[in-house]
Design an enzyme around this catalytic site. Structure first.
Site, PDB file in Angstrom:
ATOM      1  N   ALA A  11       0.810  -1.216   0.000  1.00 43.50           N
ATOM      2  CA  ALA A  11       0.000   0.000   0.000  1.00 43.50           C
ATOM      3  C   ALA A  11       0.845   1.268   0.000  1.00 43.50           C
ATOM      4  O   ALA A  11       0.390   2.318  -0.461  1.00 43.50           O
ATOM      5  CB  ALA A  11      -0.926  -0.003   1.220  1.00 43.50           C
ATOM      6  N   SER A  12       2.083   1.193   0.493  1.00 47.52           N
ATOM      7  CA  SER A  12       2.911   2.399   0.566  1.00 47.52           C
ATOM      8  C   SER A  12       4.132   2.352  -0.342  1.00 47.52           C
ATOM      9  O   SER A  12       4.732   3.394  -0.615  1.00 47.52           O
ATOM     10  CB  SER A  12       3.373   2.643   2.007  1.00 47.52           C
ATOM     11  OG  SER A  12       4.108   1.535   2.492  1.00 47.52           O
ATOM     12  N   HIS A 236      -1.711 -12.972  -3.739  1.00 44.58           N
ATOM     13  CA  HIS A 236      -2.008 -12.232  -2.516  1.00 44.58           C
ATOM     14  C   HIS A 236      -0.727 -12.187  -1.698  1.00 44.58           C
ATOM     15  O   HIS A 236      -0.121 -13.228  -1.418  1.00 44.58           O
ATOM     16  CB  HIS A 236      -3.117 -12.909  -1.722  1.00 44.58           C
ATOM     17  CG  HIS A 236      -3.556 -12.108  -0.538  1.00 44.58           C
ATOM     18  ND1 HIS A 236      -3.927 -12.668   0.651  1.00 44.58           N
ATOM     19  CD2 HIS A 236      -3.653 -10.762  -0.360  1.00 44.58           C
ATOM     20  CE1 HIS A 236      -4.258 -11.722   1.514  1.00 44.58           C
ATOM     21  NE2 HIS A 236      -4.085 -10.554   0.918  1.00 44.58           N
ATOM     22  N   ASP A 237      -0.298 -10.995  -1.310  1.00 42.56           N
ATOM     23  CA  ASP A 237       0.999 -10.847  -0.668  1.00 42.56           C
ATOM     24  C   ASP A 237       1.149 -11.709   0.573  1.00 42.56           C
ATOM     25  O   ASP A 237       2.222 -12.283   0.818  1.00 42.56           O
ATOM     26  CB  ASP A 237       1.315  -9.377  -0.376  1.00 42.56           C
ATOM     27  CG  ASP A 237       0.193  -8.623   0.325  1.00 42.56           C
ATOM     28  OD1 ASP A 237      -0.761  -9.257   0.816  1.00 42.56           O
ATOM     29  OD2 ASP A 237       0.275  -7.379   0.378  1.00 42.56           O
ATOM     30  N   THR A 238       0.081 -11.847   1.345  1.00 42.84           N
ATOM     31  CA  THR A 238       0.183 -12.695   2.536  1.00 42.84           C
ATOM     32  C   THR A 238       0.359 -14.156   2.155  1.00 42.84           C
ATOM     33  O   THR A 238       1.082 -14.899   2.819  1.00 42.84           O
ATOM     34  CB  THR A 238      -1.050 -12.530   3.438  1.00 42.84           C
ATOM     35  OG1 THR A 238      -1.264 -11.143   3.681  1.00 42.84           O
ATOM     36  CG2 THR A 238      -0.858 -13.246   4.755  1.00 42.84           C
ATOM     37  N   THR A 258       2.091  -3.303   7.190  1.00 36.31           N
ATOM     38  CA  THR A 258       0.977  -2.374   7.336  1.00 36.31           C
ATOM     39  C   THR A 258      -0.208  -3.083   7.993  1.00 36.31           C
ATOM     40  O   THR A 258      -0.884  -2.536   8.860  1.00 36.31           O
ATOM     41  CB  THR A 258       0.575  -1.798   5.975  1.00 36.31           C
ATOM     42  OG1 THR A 258       1.699  -1.118   5.412  1.00 36.31           O
ATOM     43  CG2 THR A 258      -0.582  -0.828   6.108  1.00 36.31           C
ATOM     44  N   ASN A 295      -7.104 -10.777  10.242  1.00 35.28           N
ATOM     45  CA  ASN A 295      -6.553  -9.532   9.715  1.00 35.28           C
ATOM     46  C   ASN A 295      -6.538  -8.503  10.842  1.00 35.28           C
ATOM     47  O   ASN A 295      -7.594  -8.080  11.315  1.00 35.28           O
ATOM     48  CB  ASN A 295      -7.410  -9.014   8.556  1.00 35.28           C
ATOM     49  CG  ASN A 295      -7.332  -9.907   7.337  1.00 35.28           C
ATOM     50  OD1 ASN A 295      -6.352  -9.897   6.605  1.00 35.28           O
ATOM     51  ND2 ASN A 295      -8.368 -10.700   7.113  1.00 35.28           N
ATOM     52  N   GLN A 303       2.442   3.817  11.441  1.00 32.26           N
ATOM     53  CA  GLN A 303       2.815   4.541  10.219  1.00 32.26           C
ATOM     54  C   GLN A 303       2.048   5.858  10.129  1.00 32.26           C
ATOM     55  O   GLN A 303       2.615   6.891   9.744  1.00 32.26           O
ATOM     56  CB  GLN A 303       2.525   3.668   8.988  1.00 32.26           C
ATOM     57  CG  GLN A 303       3.427   2.461   8.852  1.00 32.26           C
ATOM     58  CD  GLN A 303       2.917   1.435   7.835  1.00 32.26           C
ATOM     59  OE1 GLN A 303       1.838   1.608   7.262  1.00 32.26           O
ATOM     60  NE2 GLN A 303       3.662   0.376   7.627  1.00 32.26           N
ATOM     61  N   GLY A 402       8.388  -7.032   6.730  1.00 31.78           N
ATOM     62  CA  GLY A 402       9.108  -5.864   7.203  1.00 31.78           C
ATOM     63  C   GLY A 402       8.994  -5.645   8.694  1.00 31.78           C
ATOM     64  O   GLY A 402       9.943  -5.190   9.351  1.00 31.78           O
TER      65      GLY A 402
END
Length: 464
Positions: A11-12, A236-238, A258, A295, A303, A402
């Site tokens: 997202a960032s 899906h990133d996860t 995030t 989630n 952030q 991260g």
């Protein structure tokens, strides 16, 4: 040595990470990084889709410049967001972001068609206001002309993969985030889609992660300077991050960024009423597995605080301030909708404390300490729910992504949950993306071999 390129977009920010085997270990290198974020467009929060694709192409071209031409490229992103496509394959409307308010009240529209408990029993997906099911209903009720014009849709990583190679398909892990896929069959639930009044023709074939889509379009290959195969990782990133988590039968995963996605890898979904009330979700995983997790709002809150206070403090500063405020008593529900996209995260936290009769934080240290402790508390509640539902005691939490670099939060997590915690690899999502591509190309025999490769290749920090 074949190389594989993971394009991991969050997202960032987004990053292009290339990897391959060297002396029995996976070696990775970041070749390109870019900023991402939503902007206000036509009254909505939207992704800058054209700029995103330009960065995707620039990063692919960079591989040629550094002399590491990949055999495969795979894209992963966040879930739920999508592009509507017209008959020619062009995007209809804007790429509206999941934090936009257009889905407000759409859960009530869905409830009128199918009750919340019945919906969960079919899909196993945690109710979140931004799920694709509610975004689709927002279009049906607010912009029906767009749905009438649309001939298909693709979720974000599927759309950019299509732009690269010209193949329109859905991938299992990202499709599962929509709330429109049957947990039992892993296919679109067309009976549900009909009940919701959505056009069935929008929903195409779902394929498994590791599917080779085809080579780059000729015009794309000419622009980047080479051709390669486009491969679906766990888009899906996860899903990709969990592939890279060095899991065993006694460990949970925590993909920390995030968002914090915390759960267990299972062979069957848990679609019970207790699971629904516990806000657990059952998303697709690699190898016909399920990611049963919650989630959790995650580092988004920190952030937001960092950005709101002018970015004058780095995360190390914030951690030091939090540690200095040890003992501050107030806590928040990090998953409360009020923290999704407030005008001021700082003010929202203070208001939440005041409304609940708790001490209002006055310093940045008190504020960040409160958030850290609240996150760790949410993790502990999630562990308890998963152990209760699975009837199993897990000994270890594997943190990837991260957020695994945050030693303070890792230590708090170990203490709050009463579990051993391992942290790493940091680039878990990109690594999982690369591993699935390597499995698709026959370089790795399977998921167990892939996870052993992770353990050999990347250091893990332990907290107890």
């Amino acid at each position: 040595m074949p190389y594989y390129l993971a394009i991991d977009i969050g997202a960032s920010s987004g990053r292009h990470i290339i990897g391959g085997l060297e002396d029995g270990k996976l070696v990775i290198r970041e070749v390109y990084r870019f900023k991402n974020g939503f902007v206000k467009k036509n009254g909505r929060l939207c992704w800058e889709s054209d700029a995103l694709f330009e960065n995707i192409l620039a990063g692919i071209a960079k591989c040629g410049e550094v002399g590491k031409i990949p055999a495969g490229v795979g894209i992963d992103t966040w879930g739920v967001d999508f592009a509507l496509l017209d008959e020619a394959g062009g995007m209809i409307g804007d790429a509206v972001a999941y934090r936009d308010s257009r889905t407000d009240g759409m859960d009530k529209v869905a409830d009128a068609a199918i009750g919340e408990d019945a919906l969960y029993a079919r899909t196993g997906i945690q109710k979140m206001s931004f799920n694709t099911i509610y975004q689709m209903l927002a279009l049906r009720t607010g912009q029906p002309e767009l749905l009438e014009k649309a001939k298909g849709f693709l979720l974000t990583p599927e759309y950019y993969s299509y732009l690269l190679c010209g193949v329109k398909k859905h991938e299992q892990t990202i499709a599962s985030t929509t709330g429109l896929v049957s947990a039992a069959t892993r296919e679109w639930d067309f009976d549900l889609i009909e009940k919701l009044g959505l056009p069935a023709g929008l929903f195409g074939e779902i394929v498994k992660p590791g599917t080779k889509l085809g080579p780059l379009r000729p015009e794309i290959a000419e622009r980047v300077g080479f051709s390669c195969d486009v491969i679906f990782p766990c888009t899906h990133d996860t899903g990709s991050a969990v592939v890279a988590a060095p899991l065993d039968e006694d460990s949970l995963y925590l993909s920390s960024g995030t968002w914090s996605l915390m759960g267990a890898e299972l062979h069957q979904p848990i679609c019970t009423e207790e699971s629904r009330v516990s806000a657990l979700t059952n998303e697709g995983g690699f190898g016909n597995r399920y990611r049963c997790h919650k989630n959790i709002m995650g580092l988004w809150i920190l952030q937001s605080i960092k950005a709101e206070t002018g970015d004058v403090h780095n995360y190390a500063d914030l951690r030091a301030m939090a540690e200095a405020a040890d003992g501050f008593p107030s806590r928040i529900d990090v998953n409360a909708p009020r923290f999704m996209a407030p005008d001021s995260m700082v003010d929202e936290i203070k208001t939440a404390c005041a409304e609940s009769g708790q001490q209002v934080p006055e310093t940045l240290g008190q504020l960040t300490y409160l958030v850290y402790q609240s996150l760790a508390g949410s993790y502990a509640q999630t562990v308890a729910a998963i152990e209760r539902l699975t009837g199993k005691n897990y000994t270890t939490i594997r943190i990837v992504g991260g957020g695994s670099q945050d030693s303070y939060l890792n230590a708090l997590t170990a203490k709050a949950c009463g579990k051993k915690v391992t942290a790493g690899p940091v680039e878990g999502t990109a690594i999982g993306n690369i591993l699935v591509q390597m499995m698709a190309m026959g370089e790795i025999g399977g998921i167990d071999e892939a996870r052993q490769l992770v353990k050999r290749s990347f250091p893990l920090e332990t907290y107890q």
